[in-house]
Design a protein around this motif. Structure first.
Motif, mmCIF file in Angstrom:
data_model
loop_
_atom_site.group_PDB
_atom_site.id
_atom_site.type_symbol
_atom_site.label_atom_id
_atom_site.label_comp_id
_atom_site.label_asym_id
_atom_site.label_seq_id
_atom_site.Cartn_x
_atom_site.Cartn_y
_atom_site.Cartn_z
ATOM 1 N N HIS A 43 26.524 60.374 -0.162
ATOM 2 C CA HIS A 43 27.266 60.776 -1.362
ATOM 3 C C HIS A 43 27.525 62.287 -1.371
ATOM 4 O O HIS A 43 28.636 62.718 -1.688
ATOM 5 N N ILE A 44 26.532 63.079 -1.038
ATOM 6 C CA ILE A 44 26.727 64.530 -1.004
ATOM 7 C C ILE A 44 27.812 64.883 0.005
ATOM 8 O O ILE A 44 28.732 65.659 -0.282
ATOM 9 N N LEU A 45 27.710 64.329 1.189
ATOM 10 C CA LEU A 45 28.696 64.589 2.243
ATOM 11 C C LEU A 45 30.089 64.139 1.824
ATOM 12 O O LEU A 45 31.064 64.880 1.961
ATOM 13 N N ASP A 46 30.185 62.933 1.311
ATOM 14 C CA ASP A 46 31.474 62.385 0.892
ATOM 15 C C ASP A 46 32.105 63.246 -0.202
ATOM 16 O O ASP A 46 33.310 63.487 -0.199
ATOM 17 N N SER A 74 24.666 59.588 12.298
ATOM 18 C CA SER A 74 26.115 59.588 12.047
ATOM 19 C C SER A 74 26.471 60.491 10.871
ATOM 20 O O SER A 74 27.506 61.164 10.888
ATOM 21 N N ILE A 75 25.611 60.537 9.878
ATOM 22 C CA ILE A 75 25.844 61.441 8.739
ATOM 23 C C ILE A 75 25.765 62.894 9.204
ATOM 24 O O ILE A 75 26.627 63.708 8.870
ATOM 25 N N GLN A 76 24.753 63.212 9.989
ATOM 26 C CA GLN A 76 24.602 64.593 10.476
ATOM 27 C C GLN A 76 25.793 65.020 11.328
ATOM 28 O O GLN A 76 26.283 66.140 11.192
ATOM 29 N N ALA A 77 26.255 64.145 12.185
ATOM 30 C CA ALA A 77 27.392 64.483 13.049
ATOM 31 C C ALA A 77 28.645 64.746 12.220
ATOM 32 O O ALA A 77 29.381 65.709 12.480
ATOM 33 N N ARG A 78 28.886 63.924 11.222
ATOM 34 C CA ARG A 78 30.064 64.125 10.374
ATOM 35 C C ARG A 78 29.911 65.378 9.529
ATOM 36 O O ARG A 78 30.879 66.088 9.274
ATOM 37 N N TRP A 79 28.685 65.663 9.098
ATOM 38 C CA TRP A 79 28.452 66.849 8.266
ATOM 39 C C TRP A 79 28.749 68.122 9.041
ATOM 40 O O TRP A 79 29.272 69.082 8.492
ATOM 41 N N LYS A 81 31.007 68.517 11.324
ATOM 42 C CA LYS A 81 32.471 68.644 11.334
ATOM 43 C C LYS A 81 32.983 69.085 9.971
ATOM 44 O O LYS A 81 33.883 69.926 9.880
ATOM 45 N N GLU A 82 32.429 68.511 8.926
ATOM 46 C CA GLU A 82 32.892 68.856 7.581
ATOM 47 C C GLU A 82 32.538 70.291 7.232
ATOM 48 O O GLU A 82 33.334 71.000 6.613
ATOM 49 N N GLU A 83 31.369 70.746 7.615
ATOM 50 C CA GLU A 83 30.998 72.141 7.348
ATOM 51 C C GLU A 83 32.013 73.080 7.995
ATOM 52 O O GLU A 83 32.455 74.041 7.359
#
Length: 156
Positions: A43-46, A74-79, A81-83
Motif C-alpha cells: 500500500h505504501i509503495l502503491d 518483488s516489492i523491494q525491486a519495484r520500490w 525503480k519508483e524511488e
C-alpha cells in the motif's frame, strides 16, 4: 526534497528489518489497516507511485495487487525503480511548479490541490503506515528502531 530523503530513509529501515522475517511472517494476517506487513508495504509503495503519476501526468493509476507483487523481494525491486522515478520527477520541478494546482477526482467530486501539499501528503501517508509496519516488525522481534525525522537528520 529533504522530506523525500527522509521518506526513503525510513522506508529502507522498515524494509531492512522486514528482510529478517520469514515469508510466512511477512504475509501473516493481522488487524492493521492493510491486513499484513506485505499488504501495508504494498500500500505504501502503491500510494507513492499513484501520487507521482497523478502529480506528474495528471492521471490516476490502477491499484497494484498482491498477485503483481507477491513477496517482499518483488516489492523491494519495484520500490527501487519508483524511488528513482520520484527523484527524477522531483528534480524536474521548480518553485512555480510546486505552487501550481493539480485537479483530480471525478466530474462530480473534483479536488484542487497545491502540488507541494500533495507531495507532503505522500511523505505523511508513508509515516502513518510505516508506524504500523514498525509495530508489526516489533511484534516479530525485529524493531526498526526510531524512524523519527530528527534521527534521520542526525544520521544524514
Amino acid at each position: 526534497k529533504l522530506m523525500f530523503e527522509y521518506n526513503f530513509w525510513a522506508n529502507k529501515r522498515i524494509l531492512t528489518m522486514a528482510e529478517q522475517l520469514t515469508s510466512e511472517q511477512v504475509m501473516q494476517s493481522n488487524n492493521h489497516s492493510w491486513g499484513s506487513l506485505h499488504g501495508t508495504l504494498l500500500h505504501i509503495l502503491d500510494t507513492e507511485y499513484a501520487w507521482r503519476v497523478l502529480c506528474q501526468h495528471g492521471k490516476s493509476s490502477p491499484v497494484w495487487t498482491a498477485d503483481e507483487y507477491p513477496d517482499l523481494t518483488s516489492i523491494q525491486a519495484r520500490w527501487e525503480k519508483e524511488e528513482q522515478a520520484i527523484w527524477d520527477y522531483l528534480n524536474s520541478l521548480n518553485t512555480d511548479d510546486l505552487e501550481g494546482v493539480i485537479t483530480y477526482g471525478t466530474a462530480d467530486n473534483q479536488r484542487h490541490r497545491v502540488l507541494w501539499h500533495c507531495l507532503y501528503h505522500v511523505v505523511n501517508h508513508g509515516t502513518q503506515h510505516r508506524s504500523e509496519c514498525a509495530v508489526m516488525l516489533t511484534d516479530f522481534g525485529h524493531s526498526p528502531g526510531d524512524v523519527d525525522f530528527t534521527v534521520f537528520l542526525n544520521q544524514r
